[in-house]
Write a protein that holds these residues in place. Sequence first.
Motif, PDB file in Angstrom:
ATOM      1  N   ARG A  59     109.132  61.833  59.283  1.00 28.84           N
ATOM      2  CA  ARG A  59     108.602  60.670  58.539  1.00 28.84           C
ATOM      3  C   ARG A  59     107.429  60.016  59.285  1.00 28.84           C
ATOM      4  NH1 ARG A  59     109.216  55.570  59.066  1.00 28.84           N
ATOM      5  NH2 ARG A  59     110.827  55.772  60.672  1.00 28.84           N
ATOM      6  N   GLN A  66     103.367  59.968  58.316  1.00 25.46           N
ATOM      7  CA  GLN A  66     102.620  58.697  58.209  1.00 25.46           C
ATOM      8  C   GLN A  66     101.328  58.778  59.016  1.00 25.46           C
ATOM      9  OE1 GLN A  66     105.297  55.672  59.601  1.00 25.46           O
ATOM     10  NE2 GLN A  66     106.156  55.235  57.586  1.00 25.46           N
ATOM     11  N   ALA A 104      98.613  60.657  57.302  1.00 26.48           N
ATOM     12  CA  ALA A 104      98.073  59.902  56.155  1.00 26.48           C
ATOM     13  C   ALA A 104      97.717  60.782  54.958  1.00 26.48           C
ATOM     14  CB  ALA A 104      96.839  59.108  56.611  1.00 26.48           C
TER      15      ALA A 104
END
Length: 567
Positions: free
Chosen positions: A529, A533, A536
Motif C-alpha cells: 500500500r 502511494q 502515485a
Amino acid sequence: MARPEKIRLGEILLQQKLMSEEQLQFALTEQKRTGRKLGRLFVENGYVTEEQISGALAKQLNIAYVNLKQFNISSKAVRLLPEMQARRFRAIVLEEKDNALLVGMADPTDLFAYDEISRLVKNNIVLAVVNESELLATIDNVYRRTDEITGLARELEQELGDSNIDFGALGVTPGMEDAPVVKLLQSVFDDATQARASDIHIEPQEKRLQIRFRIDGVLHLQTEADIKIASSLALRLKLMSDMDISEKRLPQDGRFAIKVRQQQIDVRISTMPTQYGESVVMRLLNQGGGTLNLDRLGMPKAMLERFRKIIKRPNGLVLVTGPTGSGKTTTLYGALAELNTQEKKLITVEDPVEYRLAGINQVQVNEKIDLSFAKVLRSSLRQDPDVLLVGEMRDQETAQIGMRAAMTGHLVLSTLHTNDAVSTPIRLLDMGVPRYMVGSSLQAVLAQRLVRVICESCCQPEPILATEKEWLATELGDTVEQHQYHCGRGCGHCNGTGFRGRIGVYELLEMTGPVVAAAHQDDPADFIRVARQQMAGLTLRKYAVDLVLSGITTVGEAMRISNQQED
C-alpha cells in the motif's frame, strides 16, 4: 518520362534562397579538398536538411518527392533493380504504374545512373526524389536474403548427396571459404542483421530443418531446408565457437565474432541435443550499434531525471527487474556508460558478458571451474571498486554479498526476475535476505518491459474489441470512446508484421523514508500500500496506455505487458 537535365544543386539551393553564396563557396572548397559529395557537405555543415534538398530538386525538376517512411513499396517491383545497383546508384524501384516504373532517386540529376537503371529494368521510368538516409535504410530492409538462403541450402543438400561428408570441417581447410555451408551461414547472418533479428534458431524437425529469426521479440520462419544439412551447419558453428565437435549428447555454450555488412557482431551460441539432432540458438549482439545511452531508452523525462540522480549516489543497491528479454541489460549498460569516468573504477560480474565497454573491468562467471557469482563478487570487493554490476541476483548468497557491498560504500547495480517494482523488496525477503539489509541497502527498483512499436509506414486507425475496451476502462474510465487507436496493417518496411522496433515501458519505486519504514514491518500488504502511494499511479500499465493513446503501440501489445505483470 524524358531524361532529366543536368543541373547544379548549389545553384538551385541559392535560387530558392535555402543557402548563402558564402556557404556554397565554403562547401565547394571542401568538396575539392575531400572529394566528398556536395549534398552531404551541405547537410553535415547544417546549411540545409535532407528534406530541403529533396524538396528543392523536386520543385526544380517538376517531379514528385516521396517520403519512403510513408510509402508502401511493391516487393515485386523492387526486385527489378538488383541490390548492388540500387546501392551504387542510390535508387529504388517503388512501384509499377501505367506501363512505367516509379523510381526513387537521391540524386535524380545523375544522368549516368538514369541511363543504367533504364537499361537494367527495360521499362519506361518516372523519377521521384527521395531522402538519401531514408533510401539506404529502406534498401537494407527490402532486399532480404530469403531466396538466396533457400538456394544455398539446396546447393548444400546436393553437395552432401547421400554421403556423410563432414562439410563443417571444410571451413578450417584453406581454400574452402566458398564451401556451400560457409556461404549459407554468411547469407543467414547477412539476412538476420538486415532484418534486425536478435536471435537465430536452427532447429532440426522430423523431416525438415527450420531456420527462424526473432525480430522485435517474436519468432518468424526464415526458411525450411532438408534435414540432412542440419549436422553440417551445427558442426561448422561449433568449429567457429571453439566447442567440442565430437560431443553431440550434451548441451554446449560458446561465442564468436563476425563482421556482417561492415558491422562487428558478437554471437553467443548455445547447442542442445534434441530428438532429431542438435538445436542451435544464436544471440546476435551488435557491438557497433553506437554507445548505450539512457536517453535512447524512451523512459519518461521525469522518471529518467530521478533515475539519473539515484545512480549518481555514492552507495546503495539499484535493481532493474522484468522477465527475460525485457531489456534489463541494455538499461544497466546505459547507466554504466554514464558512470564510466576516469575517477571511478567499475567492475561487472556477468554470465555471460553481453556488451564490451572500454574502461570497465568485466568478469565472466564460469561454474565449470567453480568461478561462481558469489566467488567473483567477493574478489571484486577487494579490487577497490566504486561501482559494481552484478548480472543477476540469483540466490541468497549473491543477494547478501551485493547488499553488504551496497552498505559499505559501493554502488551496486543488478537485475532480478520479478513482475513489478512493488513486489521486488518482498522477493528479496523471500530469498532470505535480512529485513534490515533490504531497508538500508535498496535505493530504488526500476521494473520494465518491451512493447512493439507500430510501423510508421503502415500505421492506420483501428476499432477496438470489447475485451480491449474493458481493459482500457480500468485506466481511462468513461473516456475510452473519446480516443483513437491504431495498428499497422503490414507492409514491406515491417516484413508484413505491422510493427517495427520496440520501446521500453517503465515504473520506478524509490525507497523513500515511508517505504523503508514499511519494509521494516512484517506486514507485506501494508508495504505494498505504501509503495503504491509513493509511485502515485505511475505504473507499467499506465505508461503502456499512454503509449497506446500516443499511437506508438497497439492495445493488444499494452495488454500483453499487463498480463505478464499479473501472471
